[in-house]
Design a protein around this motif. Structure first.
Motif, PDB file in Angstrom:
ATOM      1  N   UNK A  81      -0.247 -18.169   9.470  1.00  0.00           N
ATOM      2  CA  UNK A  81       0.135 -17.291   8.358  1.00  0.00           C
ATOM      3  C   UNK A  81      -0.789 -16.078   8.400  1.00  0.00           C
ATOM      4  N   UNK A  82      -0.560 -15.224   9.383  1.00  0.00           N
ATOM      5  CA  UNK A  82      -1.487 -14.149   9.706  1.00  0.00           C
ATOM      6  C   UNK A  82      -0.706 -13.003  10.326  1.00  0.00           C
ATOM      7  N   UNK A  83      -1.122 -11.779  10.070  1.00  0.00           N
ATOM      8  CA  UNK A  83      -0.563 -10.627  10.769  1.00  0.00           C
ATOM      9  C   UNK A  83      -1.638  -9.560  10.907  1.00  0.00           C
ATOM     10  N   UNK A  84      -1.337  -8.557  11.700  1.00  0.00           N
ATOM     11  CA  UNK A  84      -2.273  -7.461  11.965  1.00  0.00           C
ATOM     12  C   UNK A  84      -1.791  -6.196  11.274  1.00  0.00           C
ATOM     13  N   UNK A  85      -2.748  -5.324  10.953  1.00  0.00           N
ATOM     14  CA  UNK A  85      -2.451  -4.052  10.308  1.00  0.00           C
ATOM     15  C   UNK A  85      -3.197  -2.953  11.066  1.00  0.00           C
ATOM     16  N   UNK A  86      -2.469  -1.953  11.532  1.00  0.00           N
ATOM     17  CA  UNK A  86      -3.097  -0.808  12.203  1.00  0.00           C
ATOM     18  C   UNK A  86      -3.731   0.097  11.147  1.00  0.00           C
ATOM     19  N   UNK A  87      -5.036   0.285  11.236  1.00  0.00           N
ATOM     20  CA  UNK A  87      -5.741   1.071  10.231  1.00  0.00           C
ATOM     21  C   UNK A  87      -5.239   2.511  10.191  1.00  0.00           C
ATOM     22  N   UNK A  88      -4.890   3.066  11.321  1.00  0.00           N
ATOM     23  CA  UNK A  88      -4.429   4.456  11.369  1.00  0.00           C
ATOM     24  C   UNK A  88      -3.103   4.670  10.657  1.00  0.00           C
ATOM     25  N   UNK A  89      -2.340   3.592  10.436  1.00  0.00           N
ATOM     26  CA  UNK A  89      -1.035   3.707   9.787  1.00  0.00           C
ATOM     27  C   UNK A  89      -1.107   3.547   8.267  1.00  0.00           C
ATOM     28  N   UNK A  90      -2.260   3.166   7.755  1.00  0.00           N
ATOM     29  CA  UNK A  90      -2.394   2.991   6.307  1.00  0.00           C
ATOM     30  C   UNK A  90      -2.366   4.349   5.614  1.00  0.00           C
ATOM     31  N   UNK A  91      -1.694   4.401   4.475  1.00  0.00           N
ATOM     32  CA  UNK A  91      -1.571   5.644   3.712  1.00  0.00           C
ATOM     33  C   UNK A  91      -2.907   6.119   3.161  1.00  0.00           C
ATOM     34  N   UNK A  92      -3.652   5.178   2.566  1.00  0.00           N
ATOM     35  CA  UNK A  92      -4.897   5.564   1.907  1.00  0.00           C
ATOM     36  C   UNK A  92      -5.704   4.322   1.535  1.00  0.00           C
ATOM     37  N   UNK A  93      -6.832   4.552   0.892  1.00  0.00           N
ATOM     38  CA  UNK A  93      -7.717   3.453   0.493  1.00  0.00           C
ATOM     39  C   UNK A  93      -7.059   2.524  -0.523  1.00  0.00           C
ATOM     40  N   UNK A  94      -6.151   3.048  -1.333  1.00  0.00           N
ATOM     41  CA  UNK A  94      -5.452   2.197  -2.306  1.00  0.00           C
ATOM     42  C   UNK A  94      -4.555   1.185  -1.599  1.00  0.00           C
ATOM     43  N   UNK A  95      -3.867   1.629  -0.546  1.00  0.00           N
ATOM     44  CA  UNK A  95      -3.025   0.701   0.203  1.00  0.00           C
ATOM     45  C   UNK A  95      -3.891  -0.356   0.891  1.00  0.00           C
ATOM     46  N   UNK A  96      -5.002   0.056   1.465  1.00  0.00           N
ATOM     47  CA  UNK A  96      -5.940  -0.884   2.076  1.00  0.00           C
ATOM     48  C   UNK A  96      -6.390  -1.918   1.053  1.00  0.00           C
ATOM     49  N   UNK A  97      -6.799  -1.458  -0.120  1.00  0.00           N
ATOM     50  CA  UNK A  97      -7.272  -2.357  -1.173  1.00  0.00           C
ATOM     51  C   UNK A  97      -6.176  -3.328  -1.601  1.00  0.00           C
ATOM     52  N   UNK A  98      -4.947  -2.853  -1.710  1.00  0.00           N
ATOM     53  CA  UNK A  98      -3.831  -3.709  -2.132  1.00  0.00           C
ATOM     54  C   UNK A  98      -3.555  -4.795  -1.091  1.00  0.00           C
ATOM     55  N   UNK A  99      -3.581  -4.438   0.185  1.00  0.00           N
ATOM     56  CA  UNK A  99      -3.337  -5.417   1.249  1.00  0.00           C
ATOM     57  C   UNK A  99      -4.444  -6.468   1.262  1.00  0.00           C
ATOM     58  N   UNK A 100      -5.685  -6.030   1.146  1.00  0.00           N
ATOM     59  CA  UNK A 100      -6.805  -6.982   1.144  1.00  0.00           C
ATOM     60  C   UNK A 100      -6.781  -7.867  -0.090  1.00  0.00           C
ATOM     61  N   UNK A 101      -6.456  -7.302  -1.251  1.00  0.00           N
ATOM     62  CA  UNK A 101      -6.385  -8.112  -2.480  1.00  0.00           C
ATOM     63  C   UNK A 101      -5.289  -9.167  -2.360  1.00  0.00           C
ATOM     64  N   UNK A 102      -4.166  -8.801  -1.751  1.00  0.00           N
ATOM     65  CA  UNK A 102      -3.080  -9.764  -1.566  1.00  0.00           C
ATOM     66  C   UNK A 102      -3.531 -10.907  -0.658  1.00  0.00           C
ATOM     67  N   UNK A 103      -4.193 -10.572   0.434  1.00  0.00           N
ATOM     68  CA  UNK A 103      -4.691 -11.610   1.348  1.00  0.00           C
ATOM     69  C   UNK A 103      -5.733 -12.480   0.655  1.00  0.00           C
TER      70      UNK A 103
END
Length: 136
Positions: A81-103
């Motif tokens: 139950x794992x996937x990868x996220x390309x950092x360069x494709x993230x919109x901003x720090x808010x999207x990063x925070x949302x993905x990490x909070x979900x995980x």
């Protein structure tokens, strides 16, 4: 359109460690981020991508919707139950925070998730709970 700032490994580290009771631990030569001893995120070898906990039933849809952002490493992530996220494709720090909070919510103990409603997303399941098969 304004140019977005690139998300870095330092941003991942900062955002992950800002989550309650999170610690960083080196595993397999890579930084991993854990809550209650369970990994919810990690940085890849070259720090251009991060791995995050993601329900297997959700990841195919996410990858299909945004293949430039989400992917799995064939032969490695297939059975987890794992996937990868390309950092360069993230919109901003808010999207990063949302993905990490979900995980984080997926592996954190229920009592800890309940103690931090600011990290909850309406309609999300609490870690460890499953939806009824009758719901649609």
């Amino acid at each position: 359109m304004t140019e977005r700032a690139a998300i870095t490994a330092a941003d991942v580290r900062s955002a992950a460690l800002s989550l309650p009771d999170t610690m960083e631990k080196l595993a397999w030569g890579q930084p991993t981020f854990r809550v209650a001893g369970r990994i919810f995120a990690s940085l890849g070898d070259d720090e251009t991508a991060m791995g995050v906990k993601c329900p297997r039933e959700d990841r195919a849809e996410l990858i299909a919707a945004e293949p430039e952002k989400f992917f799995i490493r064939e032969g490695h992530d297939d059975h987890y139950a794992w996937m990868r996220v390309r950092l360069s494709a993230l919109e901003d720090a808010d999207e990063l925070a949302a993905i990490l909070a979900d995980a984080w919510r997926q592996v954190a103990p229920r009592r800890l998730v309940a103690a931090h409603p600011e990290l909850d997303v309406p309609g999300d399941r609490v870690a460890g709970e499953s939806e009824s098969e009758d719901e649609g």
